[in-house]
Design a protein around this motif. Structure first.
Motif, PDB file in Angstrom:
ATOM      1  N   ASP A 449       0.786 -33.345  -9.339  1.00 42.88           N
ATOM      2  CA  ASP A 449       1.693 -34.493  -9.441  1.00 42.88           C
ATOM      3  C   ASP A 449       2.276 -34.852  -8.076  1.00 42.88           C
ATOM      4  N   SER A 452      -0.116 -37.042  -6.432  1.00 42.68           N
ATOM      5  CA  SER A 452      -0.102 -38.366  -7.053  1.00 42.68           C
ATOM      6  C   SER A 452       1.090 -39.187  -6.576  1.00 42.68           C
ATOM      7  N   GLU A 455       0.509 -40.505  -3.120  1.00 42.14           N
ATOM      8  CA  GLU A 455      -0.381 -41.664  -3.137  1.00 42.14           C
ATOM      9  C   GLU A 455       0.374 -42.926  -3.547  1.00 42.14           C
ATOM     10  N   GLN A 456       1.276 -42.790  -4.517  1.00 42.05           N
ATOM     11  CA  GLN A 456       2.071 -43.939  -4.952  1.00 42.05           C
ATOM     12  C   GLN A 456       2.979 -44.422  -3.832  1.00 42.05           C
TER      13      GLN A 456
END
Length: 473
Positions: A449, A452, A455-456
């Motif tokens: 996570d 992730s 990346e966001q």
């Protein structure tokens, strides 16, 4: 830039004053197929702080990833996550599950007898193999003194309401420290107690320096301390085994003291953390909890003040917390409350149920269970006695006074109303009991996570640019 474009990678140029740093980064990216997310996060902070330090000559030291790599190498970690040594919840089974995810396994030896500690350390060594380090945790509190008679009387008066609520009268058992003997020994407690209070030394503390000898015999690879550090002679013996010494700090003053006195790694424990506060310098007044610092204010201040690796602890139960701590300069994070409802957790069902029902403001710092401030879910004992009570006996003499009341409450089916329900503030972010998640799965998911989330963040900062097929940004 042409090389980065061909390989699908992107690097934002933060400042014209960082050309040499950019060249080093480009060279690294050319040689490396995968950029770990914590490296990317810390790089962004490094660039920003380099610019800030040029504008402000008095700014703190520039962060690099050297300390992170140092920590990962010393502890042989695949990911920068440490399992917290949680009394009542953790054992060799949970610790092994943490290690299977590539994180550091920890055992709460401070809460165990010598025999139990030896059993758990041996079991974990068998599970991990001879070459995998694990952490064992001990307390370094001062040996307890006798509770003053007037203070004991005041505490008994405070307990009267709670005793009455569970059907106990004035003539029923009221166990005190002198009746129960020590339950939580400090790392050097055996030596101190034999000299100062031999009548209180239990069978688990009969050998001078036995805890240190256990470390010397089994050589876990890492030893962490709460409430400061042991005396220099004992600390030297620990280090002679090759162990990495970790110690918890709640302030910058404590962090710099720990580094100056031999700690290899500082655990910056914010006030969000569950269980006992590790403060050991400054006021001993229980009301001092009001000045305790949160994790995300404490971490960058400690990073600026010390040169050794820093681990963030408190309020970290998902990938967002992991990445935020690393971006603030932490070299790793310590995770505890996120594991409390995992399948390997040893806490009783009523404790898990209390966590399942908890809301964002359901925990508080209280001293009524142990005599020292510790974060727990609020229950009947906390509401009636505290959360902070100045008449509570000093740590670790307080627990026996609640023993009879806890037994009476449990007998009436009111489980958990007089028990410590240790938990951090971010425990509600962790998977519920019904999910039946393992510690290994939770740890791996937190790390995935964090990638992730990174990346966001990149997508927000650079619209139209996406990570490459390896997930790098």
């Amino acid at each position: 830039r042409r090389h980065l474009k061909r390989s699908g990678r992107r690097l934002e140029m933060v400042s014209a004053n960082t050309r040499s740093l950019r060249r080093a980064v480009l060279h690294h990216f050319r040689r490396t197929a995968v950029t770990p997310p914590w490296v990317a996060a810390r790089l962004a902070v490094t660039l920003a702080r380099r610019r800030a330090s040029q504008q402000h000559p008095g700014a703190a030291r520039t962060m690099t990833t050297a300390t992170t790599q140092q920590l990962l190498t010393k502890l042989r970690l695949e990911i920068p996550i440490l399992g917290a040594p949680m009394a009542g919840a953790g054992d060799a089974t949970m610790a092994a599950a943490v290690a299977r995810a590539g994180a550091l396994a920890s055992l709460p030896c401070a809460a165990w007898s010598l025999e139990r500690a030896r059993h758990e350390m041996t079991a974990l060594r068998e599970a991990l193999g001879d070459d995998r380090p694990f952490n064992v945790n001990f307390f370094c509190h001062a040996p307890p003194e006798d509770v003053a008679a007037d203070r004991a009387d005041r505490w008994a008066t405070r307990l009267a309401t709670l005793r009455s609520a569970y059907g106990l009268g004035d003539d029923d058992e009221l166990t005190g420290w002198s009746d129960a003997g020590p339950k939580r020994g400090a790392f050097d407690d055996a030596a101190s107690l034999l000299c100062r209070r031999p009548a209180l030394v239990s069978s688990a503390l009969c050998d001078v320096g036995n805890r240190c000898r256990l470390v010397e015999e089994l050589r876990p690879g890492a030893v962490s301390f709460h409430f400061g550090l042991p005396e220099p002679a004992l600390l030297g013996r620990v280090k002679s085994t090759g162990a990495v010494v970790l110690a918890s700090a709640t302030t910058v003053r404590e962090a710099t003291w720990l580094e100056a006195n031999g700690a290899d790694v500082i655990i910056a424990q914010g006030s969000e953390a569950g269980g006992h506060r590790s403060n050991f310098l400054g006021p001993k007044d229980p009301s001092d909890v009001a000045s305790q610092i949160g994790t995300f204010a404490l971490v960058p201040m400690v990073v600026d003040a010390v040169s050794v690796p820093v681990v963030a602890a408190g309020g970290i139960s998902d990938g967002r917390g992991v990445l935020a701590a690393l971006a603030l300069g932490a070299d790793a994070v310590q995770v505890g409350s996120a594991y409390l409802r995992a399948t390997e957790s040893r806490i009783p069902a009523y404790h898990k149920a209390a966590l399942d029902a908890a809301e964002s403001d359901s925990t508080t710092l209280t001293n009524v269970f142990s005599g020292r401030p510790a974060r727990s879910v609020v229950n009947e004992a906390v509401r009636t006695l505290g959360p902070i009570n100045f008449d509570a006996p000093p740590f670790p003499t307080a627990p026996p006074y609640l023993t009879a009341i806890k037994k009476a409450a449990d007998a009436k089916g009111r489980l958990g109303e007089v028990s410590s329900l240790w938990s951090g503030q971010a425990a509600t972010l962790a998977p519920p009991t019904s999910d039946q998640r393992s510690v290994t799965d939770i740890t791996r998911a937190m790390w995935a996570d964090s990638r992730s989330v990174l990346e966001q963040l990149h997508a927000r900062a650079a619209p139209g640019r996406s990570p490459n097929e390896d997930g790098d940004v």
